[in-house]
Write an enzyme that holds these catalytic residues in place. Sequence first.
Site, PDB file in Angstrom:
ATOM      1  N   ASP A   1     -11.928  -6.467  -3.258  1.00  0.00           N
ATOM      2  CA  ASP A   1     -12.739  -7.700  -3.232  1.00  0.00           C
ATOM      3  C   ASP A   1     -14.129  -7.337  -2.698  1.00  0.00           C
ATOM      4  O   ASP A   1     -14.351  -6.209  -2.275  1.00  0.00           O
ATOM      5  CB  ASP A   1     -12.076  -8.765  -2.341  1.00  0.00           C
ATOM      6  CG  ASP A   1     -11.907  -8.279  -0.914  1.00  0.00           C
ATOM      7  OD1 ASP A   1     -10.837  -7.740  -0.591  1.00  0.00           O
ATOM      8  OD2 ASP A   1     -12.866  -8.377  -0.114  1.00  0.00           O
ATOM      9  N   GLY A  55     -12.680  -4.358   1.382  1.00  0.00           N
ATOM     10  CA  GLY A  55     -13.691  -5.219   0.779  1.00  0.00           C
ATOM     11  C   GLY A  55     -15.010  -4.455   0.706  1.00  0.00           C
ATOM     12  O   GLY A  55     -15.394  -3.775   1.661  1.00  0.00           O
ATOM     13  N   GLU A  99       0.812  -1.214   0.000  1.00  0.00           N
ATOM     14  CA  GLU A  99       0.000   0.000   0.000  1.00  0.00           C
ATOM     15  C   GLU A  99       0.851   1.271   0.000  1.00  0.00           C
ATOM     16  O   GLU A  99       0.371   2.336  -0.404  1.00  0.00           O
ATOM     17  CB  GLU A  99      -0.976  -0.021   1.195  1.00  0.00           C
ATOM     18  CG  GLU A  99      -2.072  -1.077   0.993  1.00  0.00           C
ATOM     19  CD  GLU A  99      -2.921  -1.349   2.225  1.00  0.00           C
ATOM     20  OE1 GLU A  99      -4.084  -1.719   2.070  1.00  0.00           O
ATOM     21  OE2 GLU A  99      -2.415  -1.213   3.365  1.00  0.00           O
ATOM     22  N   MET A 134      -9.366  -3.460   8.066  1.00  0.00           N
ATOM     23  CA  MET A 134      -8.863  -3.910   9.360  1.00  0.00           C
ATOM     24  C   MET A 134      -8.093  -2.839  10.141  1.00  0.00           C
ATOM     25  O   MET A 134      -7.450  -3.167  11.134  1.00  0.00           O
ATOM     26  CB  MET A 134      -7.999  -5.169   9.149  1.00  0.00           C
ATOM     27  CG  MET A 134      -8.778  -6.294   8.463  1.00  0.00           C
ATOM     28  SD  MET A 134      -7.825  -7.778   8.115  1.00  0.00           S
ATOM     29  CE  MET A 134      -7.544  -8.399   9.772  1.00  0.00           C
ATOM     30  N   GLU A 135      -8.159  -1.576   9.705  1.00  0.00           N
ATOM     31  CA  GLU A 135      -7.352  -0.539  10.384  1.00  0.00           C
ATOM     32  C   GLU A 135      -8.030   0.824  10.559  1.00  0.00           C
ATOM     33  O   GLU A 135      -7.650   1.598  11.459  1.00  0.00           O
ATOM     34  CB  GLU A 135      -6.031  -0.277   9.606  1.00  0.00           C
ATOM     35  CG  GLU A 135      -5.091  -1.452   9.526  1.00  0.00           C
ATOM     36  CD  GLU A 135      -5.438  -2.414   8.388  1.00  0.00           C
ATOM     37  OE1 GLU A 135      -6.178  -1.993   7.468  1.00  0.00           O
ATOM     38  OE2 GLU A 135      -5.004  -3.572   8.424  1.00  0.00           O
TER      39      GLU A 135
HETATM   40  N1  ADE Z   1      -9.251  -5.568   3.202  1.00  0.00           N
HETATM   41  C1  ADE Z   1      -9.510  -5.811   1.905  1.00  0.00           C
HETATM   42  N2  ADE Z   1     -10.486  -6.723   1.780  1.00  0.00           N
HETATM   43  C2  ADE Z   1     -10.878  -7.059   3.040  1.00  0.00           C
HETATM   44  C3  ADE Z   1     -11.839  -7.965   3.566  1.00  0.00           C
HETATM   45  N3  ADE Z   1     -12.595  -8.699   2.760  1.00  0.00           N
HETATM   46  N4  ADE Z   1     -11.942  -8.057   4.921  1.00  0.00           N
HETATM   47  C4  ADE Z   1     -11.149  -7.314   5.726  1.00  0.00           C
HETATM   48  N5  ADE Z   1     -10.228  -6.460   5.274  1.00  0.00           N
HETATM   49  C5  ADE Z   1     -10.087  -6.323   3.935  1.00  0.00           C
END
Ligand code: ADE
Length: 227
Positions: A195, A77, A11, A171-172
């Site tokens: 995703d 995501g 990143e 996640m951050e």
């Molecule tokens: N970062 C990118 N895709 C993610 C997902 N599906 N879950 C958690 N963090 C992500």
Amino acid sequence: MIAILGAMQEEITPILEMVGEYKTTEYANNKFYEANYKGKDLVIAYSKIGKVNSALTATVMIEKFGARALIFTGVAGALKRGIKIGEILYATSLVQHDLDITAFGHPYGFVPGSKISVQTDAKLNSIAQSVAEQLGITLKSGIIASGDQFVSGEERKSWIERTFDASAVEMEGASVAQVCDALGVPFCILRAISDEAGHKAEFDFDEFMVKSAQTSANFVLKMIERL
Ligand code: ADE
């Protein structure tokens, strides 16, 4: 000093390549890169994945390196239909989807003494809007839910979307938001979609993460030019 923070090396590699020269400092099990880009002093780092790592790195960028604004760049995501892989989204506010003391009658994402959601900085978000206009791309926005979990299943995905009305998951962001809010530092969280957080999201993540990380990084450097 402006902080540019990512979670994974991929990143921030595009940022480091574009800024050219930088000075590296090792501190608190991490590397911090100081650079000047078009007259702006930057401190750049990737925290490693998760809320604890990102809270630590954001704190160091502010308290040790003197960051007075923070921009997070990375991937996420998608939770809501209509937000597609490769698109960029900024967080209007952030929540922690895995914070749960509901056993004591509290709502999901809440612990006493703090808030369920933390808002991002309106000025930075409007700079993001003008960059999107300049580049002729659609910039989405919405609530981002963070948790120490890679979401790759329909059930968890729709629970997070429903419970928090969240547009994307990562996640951050929420931990960085809390640090910046507590320390009075304006911040924004930009994420390009890698995703759709459902069945087999890990395969899309592996395929699209590097390209989406690059998309977000390019965008963030355009924002720096306008600060
Ligand atoms: N970062 C990118 N895709 C993610 C997902 N599906 N879950 C958690 N963090 C992500």
